[in-house]
Every structure is written in structure tokens, then in C-alpha cells.
Design a protein around this motif. Structure first.
Motif, short mmCIF file in Angstrom:
data_model
loop_
_atom_site.label_atom_id
_atom_site.label_comp_id
_atom_site.label_asym_id
_atom_site.label_seq_id
_atom_site.Cartn_x
_atom_site.Cartn_y
_atom_site.Cartn_z
N LEU A 168 5.42 -5.28 -5.21
CA LEU A 168 5.57 -5.30 -6.67
C LEU A 168 4.47 -4.43 -7.26
O LEU A 168 3.29 -4.73 -7.13
N VAL A 169 4.89 -3.34 -7.89
CA VAL A 169 3.98 -2.49 -8.65
C VAL A 169 4.35 -2.69 -10.11
O VAL A 169 5.49 -2.43 -10.51
N SER A 170 3.41 -3.16 -10.92
CA SER A 170 3.75 -3.67 -12.25
C SER A 170 4.26 -2.61 -13.21
O SER A 170 5.08 -2.88 -14.08
N GLY A 171 3.75 -1.38 -13.09
CA GLY A 171 4.10 -0.37 -14.08
C GLY A 171 3.19 -0.42 -15.30
O GLY A 171 3.36 0.35 -16.24
N ASN A 172 2.21 -1.34 -15.27
CA ASN A 172 1.26 -1.45 -16.38
C ASN A 172 -0.06 -1.93 -15.79
O ASN A 172 -0.14 -3.07 -15.33
N ALA A 228 0.84 -1.21 0.00
CA ALA A 228 0.00 0.00 0.00
C ALA A 228 0.87 1.25 0.00
O ALA A 228 0.55 2.24 -0.69
N TYR A 229 1.97 1.24 0.76
CA TYR A 229 2.90 2.38 0.75
C TYR A 229 3.47 2.59 -0.66
O TYR A 229 3.60 3.73 -1.12
N ALA A 230 3.84 1.49 -1.31
CA ALA A 230 4.44 1.58 -2.65
C ALA A 230 3.45 2.20 -3.63
O ALA A 230 3.81 3.10 -4.41
N ALA A 245 4.90 4.08 -13.47
CA ALA A 245 6.07 3.71 -12.67
C ALA A 245 5.92 2.29 -12.17
O ALA A 245 4.81 1.83 -11.86
N SER A 246 7.03 1.60 -12.10
CA SER A 246 7.08 0.23 -11.57
C SER A 246 8.01 0.20 -10.37
O SER A 246 8.97 0.97 -10.30
N MET A 247 7.70 -0.69 -9.43
CA MET A 247 8.53 -0.79 -8.23
C MET A 247 8.59 -2.23 -7.77
O MET A 247 7.60 -2.95 -7.79
N VAL A 248 9.78 -2.65 -7.34
CA VAL A 248 9.98 -3.95 -6.72
C VAL A 248 10.82 -3.76 -5.48
O VAL A 248 11.86 -3.10 -5.53
N SER A 249 10.36 -4.32 -4.36
CA SER A 249 11.13 -4.28 -3.12
C SER A 249 11.45 -5.70 -2.69
O SER A 249 10.63 -6.60 -2.84
N MET A 250 12.64 -5.87 -2.12
CA MET A 250 13.12 -7.21 -1.79
C MET A 250 13.93 -7.18 -0.50
O MET A 250 14.66 -6.22 -0.23
N ASP A 251 13.78 -8.23 0.29
CA ASP A 251 14.60 -8.41 1.48
C ASP A 251 15.95 -8.97 1.02
O ASP A 251 16.01 -10.07 0.48
N PRO A 252 17.06 -8.22 1.22
CA PRO A 252 18.34 -8.69 0.68
C PRO A 252 18.88 -9.93 1.39
O PRO A 252 19.73 -10.62 0.83
N THR A 253 18.39 -10.24 2.57
CA THR A 253 18.94 -11.36 3.33
C THR A 253 18.36 -12.71 2.93
O THR A 253 18.92 -13.75 3.28
#
Length: 718
Positions: free
Chosen positions: A349-353, A315-317, A334-342
């Protein structure tokens, strides 16, 4: 008919029915001889279960999607169903279920009497055991041979299962209309309640619906539904399950007027990617051997898919994109992907489409398209490859533009590039990174070896094909935000690669885990090299092109802007979370010269979107610091000169050769002369890959008699 004579009449009718059955039995058995010859009588029976939708849950157990085939089931234990609801079904369908055997002669006789007398009733001739056989074992075919099968199978079933087991399976399987199979799903569909909350009027309606779910649908035929419901209540009173006063009360209760049926909806882009991965990845083989079989299993198997999605962060994204994306009537997105690096868990995931969830091009994952150019956000990959070969962040390189790179058998030939801003000259790699100096990185990429850049990109997480051409150092090869998030996550986790993970576990309808396990990482690059690269990337945010990303806590990242402003990126991370943001037109490479009144660089809208999302996501997490590199292991700076020129920083054996040294923190004026060099080198890729011959390269620095440049090398760690 006289009541005193009615029992006698029923017995006579039953006798006639049995006699007719016996007369027809022999030819019917002949028609079913194959059934017996196959030894079916000795085989255990398997009941078909009702189709149960699969439920997708976020990382906290919140339902985010339900996938089914239009049928809805909610299996329950018999003990979970209120006794009054059970009695309502028995009173209407088979009052003597616990008394008679698999078939009930008196019930058959009553049905015949009712038909002959023209009176209405809710009972039929079939017992609950026979009904279960019809809906869960046999087919709906109406022939005498099938009826014989039904009777024989009913006897077999009561030898294999207890009455309670049969009743439980029946209540979970019988159809109640509106796509609801079983009393649990029916309660949710008609009343939006848990089965434990059913009152007598509601239970009576559900019991009445079994006879004719479509014809008695209260939303279509309320008059007929009300009549049959009240008739069911009357039977409950007659059999002692309701008092007269209760009957009088509940016949006044109104029918439901709104269906709560679960209707099919298009999945979100995140869920669509989960489904695609379940269909294709080997770890999900327990659901089927083919993509089609796995999808069918999801439609009907009632699985619980535990995903990595953080619904709050999602929801924040979406809000960050909404707040900062200029209104272009949907042209630029706009598209966005966030990931836990560990661990590689994808959190947002915001598709951008907007159409991607229904099968269109998903910019975030590249599904349905070819990816987008990352621009300068590709440069950390060049840095990692350079650090692997022994370069230093204090090394000095020529950033002068335009730069002309000539490598035979590559296109364009020669390759001419410019910086986003004029000026520069000799700069440290730290400065070249912070200010995103294109010509410095193009020269560095050729020096490191273009095949080595391809190899490093694949090690860090890029799965798209890459062509080793000079422009790749500044992001000319198509990738997608998920890949770039994975690359940055590998750097963020100090060289440990984790494959992107969307599903943590899958449970079957009985609660058994059929897919699980961890997502172990692989050390694909030096931890020290990653720490050095992170330190250089911190300068992008503290004083470089990404200052709008400052969070008031340690963060590192890189902006990216492609030729003609067709794609703009900001990819960055804290020690706890990586986020990649892309902006552009999902329909194609369309220039963004004037969007919201400005040309779109990576440092504008993408960085603002990244900042707002990360600020909210990080608010609940403690401030964490990056692990610093071991400065004692960082080589002193040297002048990076063209390949094979005197004093080249990389000798033929791949070690740093003696040459010009630049100590950290000093200021030096250097005079250079325009130089053109050509060489052919043989390069062995890291990780044991086969030896690749790099085409001979010619690097041309703009022709001047002398160039005087003053460079200041800043400390590596901000």
C-alpha cells in the motif's frame, strides 16, 4: 560507632520503630476501616502489569512498527534472567529477600541508622514484596494508612504467590528510567542487548537505577550514575557475588552513552489502516468494545499483530513509484495497492499522500477524502454487468463520437461525451475494451441499465456510493485504489469476492491467539462471465492502450484517464497478484496536461509504475495462465442497437432476441441510419435486490444519412 555496639543499636532502634508503629496503628486502622469492611482481605490480588507496546509484523514475521504510550516493557521468565543480574538487584534492593517475610525489621532499622548517621547506602526500608505492592497494586500516595495497606497487602501477596513469582513480577514491572519498565526493556534501552548478555557492570548499573531512575540517568547525570553503579558493584563483592579482582575490573567499565529508547513514530499508511480497522471492525472486538478501548489496548497490551504486508514487495512498490513519477516538487503523486486475489490479503500500500500516515488524506484507502474518479478503469465493471445479462464479447456496438445520451431527471441533460481519440464506428466489445472507446461503453452502460452497473460494482468490491448516471460507465463516480484492486481481484478470482484483509491474526502478550480465522470468499458473479471479461482485458495489454504493461506472461488490465487528465490509472493483474495504480494531485482534481513533458494518460506513468513493480514481484513466482472461458457457452455476436429499437439485442423479458449476428473472425460492412429512441424500463437488480425503474432514456447517434463501417472481430482469447 563502635562495631561491637552496632548490632545492639540496631535492635534498640528497631524496638523504637515498632513501638511508634503500635502507637499509631489504632488510628491508622480506623482510617482504613472501609478497606477491611469491603472484605478485601479475602479477595485475590490482581497486579497491574507494565505497559507493553504492541508490535506489528509483516507476513514473514518481520517487525514493521511498534505502538506504545512511551513506556516500554519486555516481560521475561525468571529463568531467562541471568543469575548474576538477579543477584545484583537483590544485593542492592533486598539481599535477604528469600530469608525474611513480607517485611524486614532489620532492613528498617538499618535505614534508620543510615539516616541518623548521615552515611550513604542503597538499601531502603521496603522489601521487594512491599515495592511490588506499591508499584503494581496500590498508589504512590504517602500516608500512614496507605503504609498499613502496603504491609497488610504484602502479607496477602506472599500467601498467594511464591517468592520466585514475586521476584519475577518485580523484575518485569519496576521502572529503570528512559521509559523502560522491567529488566528486559532496560537492557535493550541502555545497552541494545538481550538480557542474557548482561555483564556485572551493566547489571549493577540497572540495579542502582531502581532507587532513582531519573536522577541517576547515565545520559543526564553520568557522575552520579557512575558512583552508584560502583557502589552496587561493591555490595555485590561484599555479599560474595563478585571477587575482588572482578570488582576491580568492572568499576573501570565505561557507562553507556547512547539511549536506544523506542521513540514514538508516525505509522506508515499501511499500519495506519491496520489500526483504523482494528478500532472499527467487529472481528477485533476481543480488544475492546469501543475504538478508544481497542486503541488503549494496543498502547499497553503487548499484542503481536500479524499483518498481510509483504515488506519486500512494499519496497519494490515504493521504488517503482520513485523511478517513474516525474519530479513535480510533490504536487503530483502516485498511489498503489496490491492484493492476493485468492484471499484478499493486501500485500502493498502506497498512500499517494506523504502525510497520510499521520492522519491526512490517504488516496489508497480514501480515508480522510472522497475518492478519485477511476476513468476507463471502471469499464470492466460494465463488461461484467453486460456478460451477466447475456451479452457477448463479439457483439457489435457503435463507438462513434460525440455521443449524446438523454435520460430525463439526470444531469447533465443531455449528456454529451467524446472518445479520447477520433474515429471508430461499429466495433466489437473486444475492440471497444482494448482501445477504451468511451462512446461504445456509454451506450453499453445505458443498454445494460445504470442501476445494474451500480449493483455489479458493489458486488465486485466498490463500497463508495455511486449514482446511476450515464457517465459512470467511463468512471465519473469517485472510488479509491483499494476498492478498484478489490474489484479486479474479484474478477481475477473468477467472480469470488474476498474482503480486503490487512490482519491475519493477533496474539496477546502470553502468545494466545485472540483474533484469527480465514477470509472465505463469496461467489458474487459467474465464473464464466469473469473468464470472458479477463480474456477481453488481456487485449488491453497485448494490443490496446496498456501495451507498456506487458510482462512476458499472462496479464490483464485496464487503463483509465479522466476528463482534463486529472486522474490517471492502470489496474491489472496476473493470476497471482492484482495491483491498482493511481496518479494525480491528492489535494484536488488538477489537470496533468504537461507533466514531464507529456499529458498523463493511464497508459503512461501509471502503466510504467505497474509494470516495474509487477515484473519484480512476479520474478520469483512461476508463470501461471488464466483459466479460459468455455467458448461453447459464449453467444455469437449481434448488433447492439438503441433501447427499444427494432432488433434490440435485449428483449423485454431480458433474453437475447433474434437479430443481426456477427460470427467471430469475420468482416462485415453494416449500414445504419441515425436513430433516436425513448423508453422506460423496469429492471430487477441481480442478487434479489428490489426492482428499480430506470428513467426513460434517449440515445442519439450523430445524424448522417448512412454510415459505412468495417469491423473485424478478433478471437476472444489472445
Amino acid at each position: 560507632m563502635n562495631r561491637a555496639l552496632r548490632p545492639l543499636f540496631e535492635v534498640l532502634v528497631a524496638g523504637v520503630v515498632l513501638a511508634l508503629a503500635l502507637l499509631l496503628l489504632v488510628p491508622a486502622i480506623r482510617n482504613t476501616s472501609v478497606f477491611y469492611e469491603r472484605g478485601a482481605l479475602s479477595q485475590p490480588l490482581t497486579l497491574r502489569t507494565a505497559s507493553i507496546p504492541s508490535v506489528f509484523l509483516d507476513r514473514y514475521g518481520k517487525e514493521i512498527y511498534s505502538l506504545g504510550n512511551g513506556q516500554y516493557g519486555l516481560p521475561l521468565q525468571l529463568s531467562q534472567i541471568p543469575k548474576l543480574a538477579v543477584r545484583a538487584v537483590l544485593d542492592v534492593e533486598d539481599h535477604a529477600f528469600y530469608v525474611h517475610g513480607p517485611i524486614d525489621i532489620r532492613s528498617i532499622a538499618r535505614a534508620v541508622v543510615a539516616d541518623s548517621g548521615g552515611t550513604a547506602g542503597l538499601q531502603g526500608g521496603s522489601t521487594i514484596t512491599q515495592q511490588l505492592v506499591k508499584i503494581a497494586i496500590l498508589t504512590p500516595q504517602r500516608t500512614l494508612s496507605r503504609k498499613i495497606h502496603e504491609v497488610v497487602t504484602a502479607f496477602r501477596l506472599e500467601h498467594q504467590m511464591t517468592k520466585n513469582q514475586i521476584l519475577q513480577d518485580y523484575l518485569n514491572t519496576v521502572y529503570f528510567g528512559e521509559g523502560a519498565y522491567g529488566i528486559g526493556a532496560a537492557t535493550s534501552t541502555y545497552f541494545a542487548e538481550n538480557v542474557s548478555q548482561l555483564d556485572p557492570a551493566q547489571a549493577a548499573l540497572l540495579a542502582a537505577l531502581i532507587e532513582d531512575p531519573s536522577g541517576l540517568d547515565p545520559f543526564i547525570n553520568p557522575t552520579g550514575a557512575l558512583f552508584r553503579r560502583n557502589l552496587a558493584l561493591k555490595q555485590m563483592q561484599q555479599y560474595g557475588d563478585l571477587t575482588a579482582s572482578q570488582y576491580a575490573k568492572y568499576i573501570k567499565e565505561p557507562l553507556p552513552t547512547v539511549s536506544h529508547r523506542i521513540l514514538p513514530q508516525a505509522p506508515s499508511a499501511f499500519v495506519a489502516e491496520v489500526i483504523r480497522r482494528i478500532e472499527s471492525e467487529p472481528r477485533f472486538a476481543a480488544l475492546g468494545s469501543t475504538p478508544q478501548a481497542r486503541y488503549q489496548a494496543l498502547l499497553t497490551g503487548g499484542y503481536r499483530i500479524n499483518t498481510t504486508l509483504d515488506s519486500t514487495w512494499q519496497a519494490y512498490a515504493e521504488q517503482a513509484v520513485k523511478d517513474h513519477l516525474p519530479n513535480t516538487n510533490g504536487k503530483f503523486t502516485a498511489s498503489m495497492v496490491s492484493m492476493d486475489p485468492t484471499n484478499g490479503d493486501v500485500r502493498t500500500l502506497v498512500s499517494g499522500n506523504p502525510s497520510s500516515g499521520a492522519g491526512g488524506y490517504d488516496v489508497a484507502t480514501g480515508y480522510g477524502g472522497t475518492g478519485r474518479q477511476p476513468g476507463s478503469s471502471f469499464k470492466p465493471i460494465v463488461l461484467m454487468a453486460a456478460m451477466q445479462q447475456g451479452y457477448s464479447p463479439y457483439d457489435i456496438i457503435d463507438g462513434t463520437a460525440p455521443c449524446t445520451i438523454t435520460i430525463p431527471n439526470t444531469k447533465p441533460y443531455p449528456y454529451v461525451a467524446n472518445n479520447a481519440e477520433p474515429g471508430f464506428g461499429l466495433v466489437s466489445l473486444i475492440k471497444a475494451t482494448a482501445d477504451s472507446i468511451n462512446c461504445a461503453f456509454i451506450r453499453l452502460g445505458v443498454k445494460v441499465g445504470l442501476p445494474n452497473l451500480v449493483n455489479m460494482a458493489h458486488l465486485l468490491g466498490v463500497r463508495s456510493p455511486l449514482i446511476p448516471i450515464p457517465s459512470m460507465s467511463i468512471g465519473s463516480e469517485d472510488v479509491n485504489p483499494l476498492e478498484m484492486a478489490d474489484v479486479y481481484a474479484t474478477i481475477d478470482d473468477y467472480g469470488v469476492y474476498h474482503a480486503p484483509r490487512f490482519v491475519t491474526s493477533i496474539l496477546d502478550s502470553a502468545g494466545n491467539t485472540i483474533v484469527g480465522g480465514t477470509n472465505p470468499g463469496i461467489q458474487v458473479a459467474s465464473s464464466q462471465d469473469a473468464k470472458v471479461t479477463i480474456a477481453m482485458m488481456e487485449h488491453v495489454i497485448t494490443e490496446g492502450t496498456g501495451t507498456a504493461a506487458q510482462l512476458g506472461r499472462p496479464a490483464a488490465g485496464k487503463t483509465g484517464t479522466t476528463d482534463k487528465f486529472t486522474d490517471a490509472w492502470f489496474n491489472g493483474f496476473t493470476p497471482q497478484l492484482v495491483t491498482a495504480v493511481w496518479m494525480g494531485d491528492p489535494a484536488g482534481s488538477v489537470p496533468m496536461y504537461d507533466v514531464g513533458g507529456i499529458p498523463v494518460f493511464g497508459g503512461t506513468y501509471p502503466t510504467q509504475i505497474w509494470h516495474d513493480f509487477m515484473a519484480r514481484a512476479m520474478a520469483s513466482l512461476p508463470v501461471a495462465n488464466f483459466l479460459p472461458p468455455n467458448l461453447a457457452l459464449v453467444p455469437k455476436g449481434q448488433l447492439i442497437v438503441p433501447i427499444d429499437a427494432p432488433g434490440s439485442i435485449i428483449a423485454a423479458n431480458g433474453t437475447r432476441s433474434p437479430g443481426y449476428q456477427q460470427n467471430p473472425g469475420t468482416t462485415t460492412t453494416t449500414t445504419t441510419t441515425s436513430t433516436t429512441t425513448t423508453s422506460t424500463t423496469t429492471t430487477t437488480l441481480p442478487g434479489g435486490a428490489t426492482t428499480t425503474t430506470l428513467p426513460g432514456s434517449t440515445t442519439t447517434i450523430p445524424t448522417t444519412t448512412t454510415t459505412s463501417s468495417t469491423t473485424t472481430t478478433v478471437p476472444l482469447v489472445p
